[in-house]
Design an enzyme around this catalytic site. Sequence first.
Site, PDB file in Angstrom:
ATOM      1  N   ASP A   1      37.921  45.743  45.621  1.00  0.00           N
ATOM      2  CA  ASP A   1      39.188  46.384  45.229  1.00  0.00           C
ATOM      3  C   ASP A   1      38.988  47.736  44.559  1.00  0.00           C
ATOM      4  OD1 ASP A   1      40.572  44.162  46.194  1.00  0.00           O
ATOM      5  OD2 ASP A   1      40.438  43.119  44.273  1.00  0.00           O
ATOM      6  N   GLU A   2      37.898  48.415  44.893  1.00  0.00           N
ATOM      7  CA  GLU A   2      37.623  49.723  44.304  1.00  0.00           C
ATOM      8  C   GLU A   2      37.564  50.830  45.358  1.00  0.00           C
ATOM      9  OE1 GLU A   2      37.445  50.463  41.182  1.00  0.00           O
ATOM     10  OE2 GLU A   2      37.400  48.465  40.273  1.00  0.00           O
TER      11      GLU A   2
END
Length: 281
Positions: free
Chosen positions: A225-226
């Site tokens: 999720d980066e």
Amino acid sequence: MQFILTFSCPDQPGIVAAVTSVLAERGADITETHQFSNRESGTLFMRLAFNAPAPGNLAEINTILAPVAQRFDMKMRLHDAAVLPRIIIMVSRFDHALLNLLYQVRVGWLKADIVAIVSNHTDSAATAEQAGIPYYCWPVTKQNKAEQEDKLRTLIKETKADLVVLARYMQVLSDSLSAELSGRVINIHHSFLPSFKGAKPYHQAYARGVKLIGATAHYVTADLDEGPIIEQETARVTHNLSVEDYIATGRGVESQVLARAVKMHVEHRVMINGHRTVVFG
């Protein structure tokens, strides 16, 4: 013949003039142009859409642009606008984002060819059958994860897929696969990143009494999720709503955000700029 040219290179005077002059000499008609100069890195990002007189093809235009690309050290890509991008959609049990993508393709808003649907459950098999799209159910465990990802690699190769879309696919891709498919996998995260990460972001948001919830579409990287963010949206909520209301609102936002992100990607409007993106509207 319609084409889309995207490139990035060290910014300096004369780049735009050089590119457009070459296209004009070829008889091309530029129909759309966007550019962005990143002052921090000194990099120019540009997207041009143009019509070229027939006969014309990718190889010919690439050839005439090659000297300009070499002169300015460009990372350049040329796309035939008539060729539909090929997409594999991956989904688990929540199918709202999948259904919206199928609908947007059907009505012609999203111009793409969905070549397969992959899931770790059977829930969406009937949906795929109705749409006439091949469906692959590959349950994932710790023991078979590598084997199932090899199947996905093979499917991407066999279908010549340009993009993989994780439409609420609740399995984390391995670091190696994420690296191999860098810039070719889009995920929808059911939260307005970077806040409220984890398995139950809406429950976290509800517990904190937030007034805005949202969703984030981003490219997948090894850092969970980066990845570079493509699109985001929020929706206002109030204290008198239940957690079920939060979830229902969030699903609508997720579907819209993912569809917009996929559309911008397949139209070659997104360029990765380190950990960020340049998105030309």
